[in-house]
Design a protein around this motif. Structure first.
Motif, PDB file in Angstrom:
ATOM      1  N   TRP A  14      86.696  53.907 -18.396  1.00  0.00           N
ATOM      2  CA  TRP A  14      87.540  54.670 -17.474  1.00  0.00           C
ATOM      3  C   TRP A  14      88.070  55.952 -18.104  1.00  0.00           C
ATOM      4  CZ3 TRP A  14      87.754  53.160 -12.501  1.00  0.00           C
ATOM      5  CH2 TRP A  14      87.364  51.847 -12.205  1.00  0.00           C
ATOM      6  N   TYR A  93      85.479  40.143 -12.966  1.00  0.00           N
ATOM      7  CA  TYR A  93      86.412  41.257 -13.166  1.00  0.00           C
ATOM      8  C   TYR A  93      87.796  40.844 -12.670  1.00  0.00           C
ATOM      9  CZ  TYR A  93      86.831  46.218 -14.374  1.00  0.00           C
ATOM     10  OH  TYR A  93      87.122  47.403 -15.004  1.00  0.00           O
ATOM     11  N   SER A  95      91.064  42.033 -11.352  1.00  0.00           N
ATOM     12  CA  SER A  95      91.515  43.263 -10.700  1.00  0.00           C
ATOM     13  C   SER A  95      92.731  42.955  -9.840  1.00  0.00           C
ATOM     14  CB  SER A  95      90.379  43.805  -9.819  1.00  0.00           C
ATOM     15  OG  SER A  95      90.845  44.821  -8.962  1.00  0.00           O
ATOM     16  N   GLY A 115      90.200  45.989 -16.672  1.00  0.00           N
ATOM     17  CA  GLY A 115      90.043  47.439 -16.669  1.00  0.00           C
ATOM     18  C   GLY A 115      90.959  48.103 -17.680  1.00  0.00           C
ATOM     19  N   SER A 127      88.941  49.290  -9.612  1.00  0.00           N
ATOM     20  CA  SER A 127      88.307  48.257 -10.447  1.00  0.00           C
ATOM     21  C   SER A 127      87.591  47.232  -9.556  1.00  0.00           C
ATOM     22  CB  SER A 127      89.317  47.594 -11.379  1.00  0.00           C
ATOM     23  OG  SER A 127      90.357  46.967 -10.665  1.00  0.00           O
ATOM     24  N   LYS A 130      84.411  48.902  -8.380  1.00  0.00           N
ATOM     25  CA  LYS A 130      83.412  48.908  -9.453  1.00  0.00           C
ATOM     26  C   LYS A 130      82.729  47.545  -9.549  1.00  0.00           C
ATOM     27  CE  LYS A 130      82.810  50.023 -14.339  1.00  0.00           C
ATOM     28  NZ  LYS A 130      83.450  50.472 -15.581  1.00  0.00           N
TER      29      LYS A 130
END
Length: 191
Positions: A14, A93, A95, A115, A127, A130
């Motif tokens: 990022w 992930y 998030s 993230g 995030s 993504k």
């Protein structure tokens, strides 16, 4: 100490979305992640992914006092993005906008991605986006379900998320783990 532990990967891709000041703050956050994992009773396999040699993130890390002593048994710093380091089927992930609720953080094949973002809430939802674009499942911490907040913001720094993962692995329930990391200014305390 990490035998059988899951991997927690801080996604450092990022960098281009942050200002220099935010990047400096993010590197301090990475340092806190390292310290938390080093001190943890039940550490995870910690990875910082997407840290390209010569990048601002790499240079700032190398300028941290004591960085040269960071041991690979506590953290691995990788140039490659996480999706090239681990099989996609193992990735999840974490998030604030995750599709599902997080439950446990166990299993040596599991790779939980956090993230590496300091953004002043400018990148809300990114995030999750993504993860969705990469075909990776996403989860969110059960903050709204377990802790009464003063406002709507349930976004935490990467080191706070890691500390919650470590607390859960050490046997704390969700309320204990979350209350220990969510700043008091965001919590509505019960009398």
């Amino acid at each position: 100490r990490v035998a059988g532990a899951p991997t927690v990967c801080i996604d450092c891709e990022w960098e281009s979305a942050m200002t220099r000041r935010q990047l400096v703050s993010m590197v301090r956050t990475l340092s806190r992640c390292y310290g938390s994992n080093k001190r943890a009773e039940k550490p995870v396999r910690l990875v910082f992914s997407g840290v390209r040699p010569g990048s601002p993130t790499s240079e700032l890390l190398q300028n941290l006092t004591g960085f040269e002593n960071w041991g690979s048994e506590v953290v691995r710093i990788e140039e490659e993005p996480y999706f090239r380091l681990f099989p996609q089927s193992q990735l999840v992930y974490i998030s604030p906008d995750g599709a599902d609720l997080a439950d446990e953080f166990d299993g040596e094949d599991a790779v939980f991605i956090i993230g590496g973002i300091v953004d002043g809430n400018r990148l809300t939802g990114k995030s999750r986006l993504k993860a969705d674009l990469q075909g990776i499942p996403s989860v969110r911490l059960p903050i709204q379900e377990q802790v009464e907040l003063k406002g709507l913001s349930a976004i935490l720094a990467a080191n706070q998320v890691l500390d919650i993962v470590l607390a859960r692995r050490q046997g704390q329930n969700w309320v204990e783990a979350l209350r220990g990391q969510i700043p008091d200014r965001k919590q509505r305390r019960q009398l």
